[in-house]
Structures are given as C-alpha cells and as structure tokens.
Scaffold this active site. Structure first.
Site: not given
Ligand code: NAP
Length: 248
Positions: A143, A157
């Site tokens: 991130s 985080y």
């Molecule tokens: P999201 O929409 O909240 O989706 C999270 C995903 O991770 C879901 O598929 C969830 O599964 C899964 N998950 C959560 N906890 C888990 C665990 N303990 N074991 C296995 N799977 C788990 O998140 P996102 O925004 O797509 O983020 C994905 C990645 O991008 C993360 O690493 C996040 O830190 C990074 N990121 C996101 C952003 C942003 O602005 N969105 C920015 C920077 C970095 P379930 O559906 O089963 O809950």
C-alpha cells in the site's frame, strides 16, 4: 496446461479483479477467501463462464493450519502452482497508537504479514528450482500507506505494509537464483469494501481532494499491474514496486 496461481482474498475487491484478469490472461486461478463463500463462488463462476478454470478454497491466512490445508487442497485437486498473489489484507477503525490494543495489532500483523510470510513459504517449497520446482512468480499487495505512514488513522496497517515492502525486497534477492521472482504493487485509495470495513464507507470519495488525479482508483486498474508482474511479460523484474495510486 495453463499455469496455476493462488490469489488470497480473491472473493472481493482487488483480489477478485486480479483473479478474473489473471484467468483472462491464461492462468488457472485458486480463489481464496476467509468468510464470504458466496462472493468467492461468484468470482469463480465469472471465470468459468468466460471459459477459464477456477477453484475456490476457504482459508484464513491468519491461521497457519488453514494455509497448509489450502496448499494441500490445491496440490491434490488442481496441480502444481506457478504463482501466488498475497492480496488478503485488512484495515481497522481509525485509532492512534495510544488507543490501540495488543489484540488489534496482533490481528493486523497475523493477517497482513504472517499470512503473507507463511503462504509465500509454502509457495516457495513448491516452486523453487532448488527443490525440484519449475520456478514461479509472487506478487505482494502492499500500500502507499507503507511510505505515508498512516499517522492518526492506522499506523498499524501502514507498518504492516512497510513490512511487506521489506519482505519483498529481501526475498526477491533470496530466491532470484531459484527461478522465483518477487514483486509488489502499492495501491493508493481504491474504491473497494475495505474502507467500510474500517468504519469509513465513504473514505475513497472523501479523500479525493488528496489524490493528484482527483479520483479513487478501481480494483481493475490495480489488477492490471498485479497480473503484469505475475506473468512472463515482466520476466526481468524482481524486487520491483509499482505504485498504482493516481500520483499520491
Ligand atoms: P476488500 O475489498 O476488503 O477485500 C478483502 C479480501 O481479503 C476479501 O476477499 C476477504 O475475504 C479477504 N480476506 C480478508 N481477511 C482475510 C483472511 N484473514 N484470510 C483470507 N482472506 C481474507 O479489500 P481490498 O481493498 O480489495 O484490498 C485488497 C488488498 O489491497 C489488501 O491487502 C489491502 O491492504 C490492499 N490495499 C487496498 C487499498 C484500497 O484502497 N482498497 C489501498 C492499498 C492497499 P472475505 O470476502 O471472505 O472476507
């Protein structure tokens, strides 16, 4: 036979977009999820409806036993893996360090850091040419918080993503001669469910003025960078970081 990639946290958001795009680019995809089976199955169906191959496997990456089970299920029912995307990750509600409990920090690091370490170890045990594997590619989802620090919002985080950056750099050198590339993508503010799970459902929109491009990113835009780093088009890239952050 098309190569196999495990995408952790592929039921929603960036992971789901990555799974669908990877399948379009010829990967057979393991759609991992923690709790949301319906969402994971709909990602797999989308892949299958488009003529691709997908397998859904539940595993909480905060639990070593569950990670081991996931890899065994993939070995048995799908085949040898060639790729891993460590995408599963969480945020928590806004808090200063003075308000943070041990339990909160532990949960953050178990999911965002320990999960990545252990899933990657299992992938390397299968992919490393020194262990008889065919090599492979690992992409970690970090991130921009890793370089901004998340002060006043969630330094736990941000620090967990800082750990992922260091892990990516070090591991890329450790396994470069074993046929395995290790890279990372650093998304900025992307419009997914993650903000609601941190208690701020409108965060992506609210922070728009801070983004030089004046808009949040889409999960698909991050997936493009992840899938590029995953595949052979990036064959000489290792220890590389792509920021997909609208200039942030
Ligand atoms: P999201 O929409 O909240 O989706 C999270 C995903 O991770 C879901 O598929 C969830 O599964 C899964 N998950 C959560 N906890 C888990 C665990 N303990 N074991 C296995 N799977 C788990 O998140 P996102 O925004 O797509 O983020 C994905 C990645 O991008 C993360 O690493 C996040 O830190 C990074 N990121 C996101 C952003 C942003 O602005 N969105 C920015 C920077 C970095 P379930 O559906 O089963 O809950």
């Amino acid at each position: 036979m098309n190569p196999i990639v495990i995408v952790t946290g592929a039921s929603r958001g960036i992971g789901a977009a990555t799974a669908v795009l990877a399948a379009r680019k010829g990967w057979r995809v393991v759609v991992n999820y923690a709790e949301n089976k319906v969402a994971a199955e709909s990602v797999a169906k989308k892949i299958q409806d488009a003529g691709g191959q997908a397998m859904v496997v539940q595993a909480d990456v905060a639990d070593e036993e569950q990670i081991l089970r996931m890899f065994k299920e993939v070995d048995t029912h799908f085949g040898p893996i060639a790729g891993l995307v460590n995408n599963a990750g969480v945020v928590d509600v806004t808090a200063t360090l003075q308000e943070m409990s041990w339990e909160r920090i532990e949960r953050m690091f178990r999911i965002n850091v320990f999960g990545t370490f252990i899933a990657t170890r299992e992938a390397l045990l299968r992919m490393s040419t020194k262990r008889g594997g065919q090599g492979g590619s690992i992409v970690n989802v970090s991130s921009v918080a890793a370089r901004i620090g998340g002060g006043g919002q969630y330094i736990d985080y941000a620090a967990s993503k800082g750990a992922i950056d260091t892990f990516t750099l070090g591991l890329s050198k450790e396994v470069a001669a074993e046929g395995v590339r290790v890279n990372a993508v650093r998304p900025g503010i992307i419009d997914t469910d993650i903000h609601a799970s941190g208690g701020l459902p409108t965060r992506a929109k609210d922070l728009t003025p801070l983004i030089p491009m004046q808009r949040p990113g889409h999960a698909d835009e991050v997936a493009q960078a992840i899938v590029w780093l995953l595949g052979k088009d990036s064959s000489y890239a290792t220890g590389s970081f792509i920021d997909v952050a609208g200039g942030r």
